[in-house]
Design a protein around this motif. Structure first.
Motif, PDB file in Angstrom:
ATOM      1  N   LEU A   1       0.828  -1.204   0.000  1.00 50.22           N
ATOM      2  CA  LEU A   1       0.000   0.000   0.000  1.00 50.22           C
ATOM      3  C   LEU A   1       0.865   1.259   0.000  1.00 50.22           C
ATOM      4  N   GLU A   2       1.950   1.231   0.739  1.00 49.77           N
ATOM      5  CA  GLU A   2       2.863   2.372   0.768  1.00 49.77           C
ATOM      6  C   GLU A   2       3.506   2.584  -0.598  1.00 49.77           C
ATOM      7  N   LEU A   3       3.932   1.502  -1.243  1.00 52.44           N
ATOM      8  CA  LEU A   3       4.522   1.603  -2.580  1.00 52.44           C
ATOM      9  C   LEU A   3       3.514   2.143  -3.589  1.00 52.44           C
ATOM     10  N   ILE A   4       2.283   1.676  -3.502  1.00 52.65           N
ATOM     11  CA  ILE A   4       1.235   2.144  -4.405  1.00 52.65           C
ATOM     12  C   ILE A   4       0.984   3.628  -4.204  1.00 52.65           C
ATOM     13  N   ALA A   5       0.932   4.078  -2.966  1.00 52.21           N
ATOM     14  CA  ALA A   5       0.712   5.497  -2.682  1.00 52.21           C
ATOM     15  C   ALA A   5       1.843   6.341  -3.248  1.00 52.21           C
ATOM     16  N   LYS A   6       3.077   5.894  -3.081  1.00 51.83           N
ATOM     17  CA  LYS A   6       4.230   6.630  -3.620  1.00 51.83           C
ATOM     18  C   LYS A   6       4.180   6.676  -5.147  1.00 51.83           C
ATOM     19  N   GLU A   7       3.824   5.560  -5.760  1.00 55.14           N
ATOM     20  CA  GLU A   7       3.750   5.500  -7.217  1.00 55.14           C
ATOM     21  C   GLU A   7       2.626   6.403  -7.738  1.00 55.14           C
ATOM     22  N   CYS A   8       1.504   6.425  -7.050  1.00 50.65           N
ATOM     23  CA  CYS A   8       0.401   7.322  -7.427  1.00 50.65           C
ATOM     24  C   CYS A   8       0.843   8.777  -7.346  1.00 50.65           C
ATOM     25  N   HIS A   9       1.553   9.126  -6.308  1.00 49.04           N
ATOM     26  CA  HIS A   9       2.048  10.495  -6.153  1.00 49.04           C
ATOM     27  C   HIS A   9       3.012  10.840  -7.288  1.00 49.04           C
ATOM     28  N   ARG A  10       3.908   9.930  -7.622  1.00 51.39           N
ATOM     29  CA  ARG A  10       4.863  10.160  -8.699  1.00 51.39           C
ATOM     30  C   ARG A  10       4.143  10.336 -10.032  1.00 51.39           C
ATOM     31  N   ILE A  11       3.187   9.486 -10.305  1.00 49.64           N
ATOM     32  CA  ILE A  11       2.452   9.559 -11.566  1.00 49.64           C
ATOM     33  C   ILE A  11       1.640  10.849 -11.639  1.00 49.64           C
ATOM     34  N   ASN A  12       1.006  11.237 -10.545  1.00 48.14           N
ATOM     35  CA  ASN A  12       0.263  12.495 -10.529  1.00 48.14           C
ATOM     36  C   ASN A  12       1.188  13.681 -10.787  1.00 48.14           C
ATOM     37  N   SER A  13       2.386  13.640 -10.237  1.00 49.83           N
ATOM     38  CA  SER A  13       3.366  14.705 -10.493  1.00 49.83           C
ATOM     39  C   SER A  13       3.778  14.721 -11.959  1.00 49.83           C
ATOM     40  N   ASP A  14       3.990  13.542 -12.530  1.00 47.17           N
ATOM     41  CA  ASP A  14       4.337  13.450 -13.947  1.00 47.17           C
ATOM     42  C   ASP A  14       3.209  14.001 -14.817  1.00 47.17           C
ATOM     43  N   ILE A  15       1.982  13.669 -14.484  1.00 45.63           N
ATOM     44  CA  ILE A  15       0.829  14.158 -15.244  1.00 45.63           C
ATOM     45  C   ILE A  15       0.751  15.677 -15.177  1.00 45.63           C
TER      46      ILE A  15
END
Length: 57
Positions: free
Chosen positions: A23-37
């Protein structure tokens, strides 16, 4: 406690730990992807502005 109960408790603890880590990895990846977007949207706005300037539209 029987060995099977101890094994079951250890398995549950390991499972909970793994789920929490996932869950922590998923949250970090979501944050990274949102920043990229957000960065890509900024770039798109600039390009569209440049296009409008060059085409007069």
């Amino acid at each position: 406690m029987a060995d099977t109960e101890v094994d079951l408790l250890a398995l549950r603890a390991a499972y909970v730990s793994k789920v929490d880590a996932d869950l922590e990895l998923i949250a970090k990846e979501c944050h990274r992807i949102n920043s990229d977007i957000a960065a890509l949207q900024d770039q798109l706005r600039v390009l569209e502005g440049n296009q409008a300037l060059l085409t007069g539209k």
